[in-house]
Write a protein that holds these residues in place. Structure first.
Motif, short mmCIF file in Angstrom:
data_model
loop_
_atom_site.label_atom_id
_atom_site.label_comp_id
_atom_site.label_asym_id
_atom_site.label_seq_id
_atom_site.Cartn_x
_atom_site.Cartn_y
_atom_site.Cartn_z
N GLY A 101 22.57 -47.63 28.32
CA GLY A 101 22.53 -46.23 28.73
C GLY A 101 23.76 -45.47 28.29
N LEU A 102 24.93 -46.07 28.45
CA LEU A 102 26.16 -45.42 27.99
C LEU A 102 26.17 -45.26 26.48
N THR A 103 25.59 -46.24 25.78
CA THR A 103 25.48 -46.13 24.31
C THR A 103 24.61 -44.95 23.92
N VAL A 104 23.49 -44.77 24.62
CA VAL A 104 22.61 -43.63 24.32
C VAL A 104 23.31 -42.32 24.65
N LEU A 105 24.11 -42.29 25.72
CA LEU A 105 24.86 -41.08 26.05
C LEU A 105 25.88 -40.76 24.95
N LEU A 106 26.53 -41.81 24.42
CA LEU A 106 27.45 -41.60 23.29
C LEU A 106 26.71 -41.05 22.08
N ALA A 107 25.52 -41.61 21.81
CA ALA A 107 24.72 -41.11 20.69
C ALA A 107 24.34 -39.65 20.90
N ALA A 108 23.99 -39.28 22.14
CA ALA A 108 23.65 -37.89 22.43
C ALA A 108 24.83 -36.97 22.18
N ALA A 109 26.02 -37.40 22.63
CA ALA A 109 27.22 -36.56 22.44
C ALA A 109 27.55 -36.40 20.96
N LEU A 110 27.50 -37.51 20.19
CA LEU A 110 27.82 -37.42 18.76
C LEU A 110 26.79 -36.58 18.02
N THR A 111 25.52 -36.79 18.35
CA THR A 111 24.45 -36.03 17.69
C THR A 111 24.62 -34.54 17.96
N ARG A 112 24.86 -34.20 19.20
CA ARG A 112 25.01 -32.78 19.55
C ARG A 112 26.25 -32.18 18.90
N HIS A 113 27.33 -32.94 18.87
CA HIS A 113 28.57 -32.45 18.25
C HIS A 113 28.36 -32.18 16.76
N ARG A 114 27.70 -33.10 16.06
CA ARG A 114 27.48 -32.92 14.62
C ARG A 114 26.51 -31.78 14.35
N ALA A 115 25.46 -31.67 15.17
CA ALA A 115 24.51 -30.58 14.98
C ALA A 115 25.16 -29.23 15.26
N ALA A 116 26.03 -29.17 16.29
CA ALA A 116 26.73 -27.92 16.60
C ALA A 116 27.70 -27.56 15.49
N GLY A 117 28.28 -28.57 14.82
CA GLY A 117 29.21 -28.29 13.73
C GLY A 117 28.56 -27.55 12.58
N LEU A 118 27.26 -27.74 12.39
CA LEU A 118 26.55 -27.00 11.34
C LEU A 118 26.47 -25.51 11.65
N ARG A 119 26.48 -25.17 12.93
CA ARG A 119 26.30 -23.78 13.34
C ARG A 119 27.61 -23.06 13.57
N GLY A 120 28.72 -23.78 13.54
CA GLY A 120 29.99 -23.16 13.86
C GLY A 120 30.61 -22.37 12.73
N ALA A 121 30.33 -22.72 11.48
CA ALA A 121 30.94 -22.08 10.32
C ALA A 121 30.06 -22.34 9.12
N PRO A 122 30.27 -21.60 8.02
CA PRO A 122 29.52 -21.89 6.80
C PRO A 122 29.69 -23.35 6.37
N VAL A 123 28.62 -23.94 5.86
CA VAL A 123 28.62 -25.35 5.48
C VAL A 123 28.27 -25.49 4.01
#
Length: 537
Positions: A207-229
């Motif tokens: 469960g903690l591993t899946v929570l880590l995956a959720a945090a990393l996935t969301r962080h990387r997806a949000a990085g696409l929207r923060g600035a031009p890529v």
């Protein structure tokens, strides 16, 4: 959108960002050259996402049950194998801790501790190799982009959805692990039997591993929207596995996919009905790739539509980038050759069965119009009973959990395997089921076929869908002794009726002839299995 002379569905010029470079073959080869060695598990089969966690929970339970490690240590010792395949970032940090725990707490069995510790070290090394290779992959992609960056298309810059499902699943698994641990007691000495607590600790760790995956996935997806890529021109197509394959911009023959990513159209609509089902691939389309592609990255695609004349569509990732390695390509090639040989042999068996039915119908014999489970299906039930008898020899929590779980599966699956019936009448085919019989009219039948151990009938109407049954088969033995499998004969007889109305029954079947619902058999199996697990010694 237009179709080029090369057959590629092209984007309109106005949809391509100014200065966007093509990711050509040379730059793509530098990117694939940065992939880790073939022995590093970069691509896991989708089934591994379920099978591997289940195996690790069972492995932790066994380590705790036999006193190899304390409950929490048993869980920590097996989790690196999940991290290696599904989340290598976690293994890079926590695998060394697991090695220390194995060597420190496994003093009673030095040989087992050494073997287990060596396996964890190997998992750690493979995870490090995979994570380290991401840097060169990013660098190669950035060089290919040439510094050209653009903001995401407006349609993809809305509400961020990535990670939400993983976050809920992680909380659920962690809570489940806590409940198991609290119910059985989590603090155990190394010499105690602690199978259930170890499984609870492992479940919480997953469960903690899946929570880590959720945090990393969301962080990387949000990085696409923060600035031009960075942006790159590529070619894409939908694979037979309903993933988006990405190719170099000049790979118009779709020879070498670079990576795959699961995507969805932003508006959720897509291109209408699934025109590329039945294991066929979609057309090759031009696309603009937003983001830096590397193992585990998040990307967005602006692609040409799959039908000429429609506007470009925006596809956002619902999964991470999964590189296609040379090992994967060789494995696919071998699988394709094996599939072709298998299909040729299956076609020979279908022809033999159809010829036998044709000879019989040519002499005036008419198929009986009713088919039911036979010896292959009962043999499957016998195998299930034998497996249950083996598990009955276990004891403790493992016998209880596995016994009740298998009883539930058997109650849902075996009734259709052991008591299926197909009945033909003047109007069509009737198929019995758990709750009731379903009808498929003759003019709505799309395919009747056997493949490996499957008998399948597909309907054109969405109300029916498909009907399938499965059984183990040994094609080489059938060929050697000249046996026509009952599934082959059933398919041939149904096909003969479907294609020749003169062979069909002339009356409408009665409800009794169509076969009863099989749910009572499921209830009987569930009651007998539960009683055996709970009350037999």
């Amino acid at each position: 959108m237009s179709t080029g002379s090369d057959g590629v569905l092209r984007l309109p010029d106005a949809a391509i960002p100014e200065g966007c470079r093509s990711w050509d073959g040379g730059a793509a080869r530098r990117w694939t050259g940065a992939l880790p060695a073939r022995w590093v598990p970069v691509r896991a089969h989708p089934a591994m996402s379920v099978a591997l966690p289940l195996v690790t929970v069972a492995g932790a339970g066994l380590l705790g049950e036999y006193g190899v490690l304390p409950a929490w240590g048993a869980a920590l010792a097996v989790l690196p194998f999940v991290w290696m395949v599904l989340r290598p970032e976690a293994a890079r940090i926590l695998a060394p801790v697991a090695v220390g725990v194995v060597l420190s707490y496994g003093e009673e069995s030095p040989l087992r501790s050494l073997v287990l510790g060596s396996a964890v070290v190997l998992a750690w090394a493979l995870s490090l190799a995979r994570v380290t290779a991401r840097g060169p992959q990013r660098a190669a992609a950035l060089i290919a982009a040439g510094g050209v960056t653009r903001a995401l298309p407006p349609a993809a810059a809305g509400r961020l959805e990535r990670g939400r499902f993983l976050f809920g699943a992680g909380l659920l698994l962690t809570a489940a692990g806590g409940v198991v641990g609290a119910a059985t007691g989590v603090w155990e000495d190394p010499g105690d039997r602690a199978g259930a607590p170890a499984a609870g600790w492992c479940l919480a760790g997953l469960g903690l591993t899946v929570l880590l995956a959720a945090a990393l996935t969301r962080h990387r997806a949000a990085g696409l929207r923060g600035a031009p890529v960075p942006v790159l021109r590529v070619l894409v197509r939908e694979s037979a596995q309903v993933e988006t394959e990405v190719f170099a911009a000049d790979d118009e023959g779709a020879v070498r996919p670079l990576f795959t990513v699961a995507t969805r159209v932003v508006d959720g609509g897509g291109d209408g009905e699934d025109a590329f089902g039945d294991e066929r691939v979609g057309p090759l389309r031009e696309a603009v790739l937003f983001g830096v592609p590397y193992d585990g990255a998040e990307v967005v695609l602006l692609t040409a539509a799959e039908r000429a004349g429609e506007p470009p569509v925006v596809e956002v990732g619902v999964g991470a980038v999964r590189p296609v390695t040379e090992w994967t390509l060789r494995r696919r090639s071998a699988a394709a050759r094996g599939k072709a040989q298998s299909e040729a042999r299956e076609e020979e068996r279908r022809v033999a069965a159809a010829e036998q039915v044709r000879r019989e119908t040519g002499t005036g014999a008419v198929p009986a119009g009713r088919w039911r489970a036979g010896w292959p299906d009962w043999f499957t039930g016998l195998l299930a009973l034998a497996y249950a008898a083996v598990l009955a020899g276990d004891a403790g929590w493992w016998r209880l959990i596995s016994g009740l779980g298998l009883t539930l599966v058997a109650a849902l699956v075996l009734p259709r395997r052991l008591a299926w019936r197909v009945t033909a009448d003047r109007e069509g085919l009737w198929f019995n089921g758990l709750r009731r019989a379903r009808q498929l009219p003759w003019d709505e039948i799309r395919t009747v076929r056997t493949k490996a151990g499957e008998l399948r009938v597909d309907g054109e109407g969405t109300s029916f869908g498909e009907w399938t049954v499965h059984t183990p088969r040994w094609a080489w033995l059938e060929h050697r002794i000249g046996l026509v499998h009952p599934y082959e004969r059933t398919a041939a007889e149904i096909t003969a009726m479907w294609r020749d109305p003169q062979l069909r029954p002339t009356e409408v079947s009665t409800p009794a002839r169509r076969g009863r619902a099989v749910w009572p058999l499921g209830v009987l199996i569930a009651a007998a299995g539960a009683a055996a697990v709970l009350f037999l010694p």
